[in-house]
Design an enzyme around this catalytic site. Structure first.
Site, PDB file in Angstrom:
ATOM      1  N   GLU A 202     -20.568  50.433  27.936  1.00 33.55           N
ATOM      2  CA  GLU A 202     -21.749  50.665  27.103  1.00 33.55           C
ATOM      3  C   GLU A 202     -22.355  52.042  27.365  1.00 33.55           C
ATOM      4  OE1 GLU A 202     -26.166  50.629  26.283  1.00 33.55           O
ATOM      5  OE2 GLU A 202     -25.092  50.885  28.172  1.00 33.55           O
ATOM      6  N   ASP A 249     -30.547  43.115  27.608  1.00 30.22           N
ATOM      7  CA  ASP A 249     -30.435  44.437  28.224  1.00 30.22           C
ATOM      8  C   ASP A 249     -31.799  44.858  28.773  1.00 30.22           C
ATOM      9  OD1 ASP A 249     -29.281  46.778  29.071  1.00 30.22           O
ATOM     10  OD2 ASP A 249     -28.699  47.498  27.088  1.00 30.22           O
TER      11      ASP A 249
END
Length: 383
Positions: A202, A249
Site C-alpha cells: 500500500e 486504516d
C-alpha cells in the site's frame, strides 16, 4: 501514505461511477439480512485484552516491526498471519496472491508483493455462489524513515481483523451446522461468507502516485476482474462476490474521527456508528473520546461530495465494489513518523475498535440466529 482526493476518480467519470456503485448496491441489498445484535450479545463481544499488549500480545506484538515488502520483517509478519489461521482457525482457507512490480527505488528489479486472503464460506457452496463480507487492511510498512513500524498504519488494523476472525469462527460453525440440519442453504440470501484480506504494497516507496502506491491492491483487483466464475455461477467473478469492502486504516490513536465518505454505503456506516453508540451507552467501551469515533451518522445526503482519501480501496471502487472506508481523518499526529509505534498507541481505543468491528461483522452475518443464551458465557476461544 494516503492522499486526499477532491475529484471522484476523474471529472469525466463522476456520474457514471456513482451510478455504477448505486446500481451494484441495489443489486446486492436483497441478499443482506441485517439484524441488530441484542444488548446481551453486545456484552459478549470481547476486547482482545492482553492479546493487544505491545510487548507480549499474541496478536499485535509480533507485527510491531518494520514490514517493508521483500524484507525479512515482512516475511515474519506473513508467517504470523498464516500460523495463526492454520493453528487456531483451520476451517478458514488460506490463499496467496503474488505479483511483482518495479518501484521508483528498485531500478529494473522486480519487487515481490504478496497479498494474503483468509476465507470462511458455507461448506456446501460452489465457486461463485457466496456473497462475502470482505474485511481489509494493509500489512506492509513504509520504507522511510528507516525502522518505521506503522502501528496505526496498519499493524493495529491487521491485529483487529485477526481478533474478529477468531471470535466469529465459533458462531459461523454453529450457523453452518444448524443450516445443514434444517436443509437450508443453497440460496443467495443464505450463502453468506467472510474473508480477511491483508494487502501488500500500500505504501509509496518514494512519493504517492497512481503508480507508486497500492501495488498489491491494484494487482489483485485486476486479477479478480479477469477471473470469471463458471457460467452458471450467480456472481461473475470474485469482485462481484464482495458484499462490502470494509477497509481499516490508521486506527489506534486516541480521539479518532472516521468520516462517512460515500453516500452509497452510508447505511453501513450508520450501522457501525449505531454499534459504537449502543456500546458506549451500555458501558462496554473503555475510551473516553471527546466525540464519537464515527460522528457522521446523521450526515445529510447533500453533504456528500466527490472527495475521498486514496487508499487500497481505490482500484476496487473503480470496478464498482461497495466501500466502507474506516480511516481516521484527520490522520493521527504520529502518521509517517517514528512515533507511530506501540508506545504511542492508545490501548483503550485499540480495544474499543476491536469490539466495534467484531460486532459489525456479527450483525452483517446475521449471527442473531445463533445468539448465545442468557446464561452462557462467550465462547472459550475468545479473549
Amino acid at each position: 501514505m494516503k492522499r486526499h482526493l477532491l475529484n471522484f476518480v476523474m471529472p469525466g467519470r463522476v456520474i457514471p461511477t456513482l451510478l455504477l456503485l448505486a446500481l451494484h448496491q441495489l443489486l446486492i441489498s436483497p441478499v443482506i439480512a441485517y439484524t441488530a445484535l441484542s444488548d446481551h450479545f453486545l456484552k459478549l463481544v470481547p476486547s482482545g485484552g492482553a492479546d493487544f499488549d505491545i510487548e507480549n500480545g499474541k496478536l499485535l506484538a509480533p507485527i510491531l516491526i518494520p514490514r517493508v515488502p521483500g524484507t525479512p520483517g515482512q516475511t515474519a509478519a506473513q508467517q504470523h498471519f498464516v500460523n495463526f489461521f492454520a493453528k487456531e482457525l483451520p476451517k478458514w482457507s488460506i490463499e496467496w496472491y503474488n505479483s511483482t512490480s518495479i518501484t521508483p527505488l528498485s531500478g529494473n528489479k522486480q519487487v515481490p508483493f504478496q497479498n494474503l486472503l483468509f476465507k470462511r464460506e458455507p461448506p456446501w457452496v460452489k465457486e461463485g455462489q457466496s456473497n462475502l463480507l470482505t474485511l481489509v487492511a494493509h500489512y506492509d510498512s513504509k520504507i522511510t524513515p528507516e525502522g518505521f513500524i506503522g502501528a496505526t498504519d496498519s499493524a493495529v488494523p491487521c491485529a483487529i481483523l485477526m481478533h474478529v476472525a477468531r471470535f466469529l469462527d465459533k458462531f459461523i460453525t454453529q450457523m453452518h451446522d444448524e443450516m445443514s440440519e434444517l436443509g437450508e442453504g443453497g440460496t443467495i440470501p443464505m450463502d453468506m461468507g467472510v474473508q480477511i484480506l491483508l494487502l501488500d504494497g500500500e505504501e509509496a516507496f518514494k512519493q504517492w502516485s497512481d503508480s507508486d502506491s497500492t501495488y498489491g491492491a491494484r494487482a489483485l483487483a485486476d486479477t479478480w476482474e479477469n477471473s470469471p466464475h463458471p457460467a452458471m455461477s450467480f456472481y461473475r467473478n470474485p469482485l462481484d462476490q464482495i458484499s462490502m469492502f470494509v477497509l481499516l486504516d490508521l486506527l489506534g490513536a486516541a480521539n479518532p474521527t472516521v468520516p462517512s465518505f460515500f453516500q452509497t454505503t452510508h447505511w453501513a456506516y450508520k450501522a457501525m456508528a449505531t454499534i459504537e453508540d449502543r456500546m458506549r451507552k451500555l458501558g462496554l467501551l473503555e475510551s473516553n473520546p471527546t466525540h464519537p469515533f464515527l460522528p457522521d451518522s446523521e450526515k445529510n445526503a447533500v453533504m456528500f461530495q466527490h472527495a475521498y482519501i486514496e487508499d487500497d480501496h481505490k482500484p476496487f471502487m473503480a470496478r464498482g465494489v461497495p466501500i466502507l472506508h474506516v480511516i481516521a481523518s484527520p490522520f493521527p499526529q504520529v502518521w509517517h513518523t517514528m512515533n507511530d509505534d506501540g508506545a504511542h498507541l492508545d490501548m483503550p481505543t485499540v480495544r474499543d475498535w476491536a469490539r466495534i468491528v467484531t460486532a459489525f461483522a456479527l450483525e452483517w452475518l446475521d449471527m442473531m440466529e445463533v445468539e448465545p443464551k442468557e446464561e452462557t458465557e462467550a465462547p472459550a476461544t475468545s479473549r
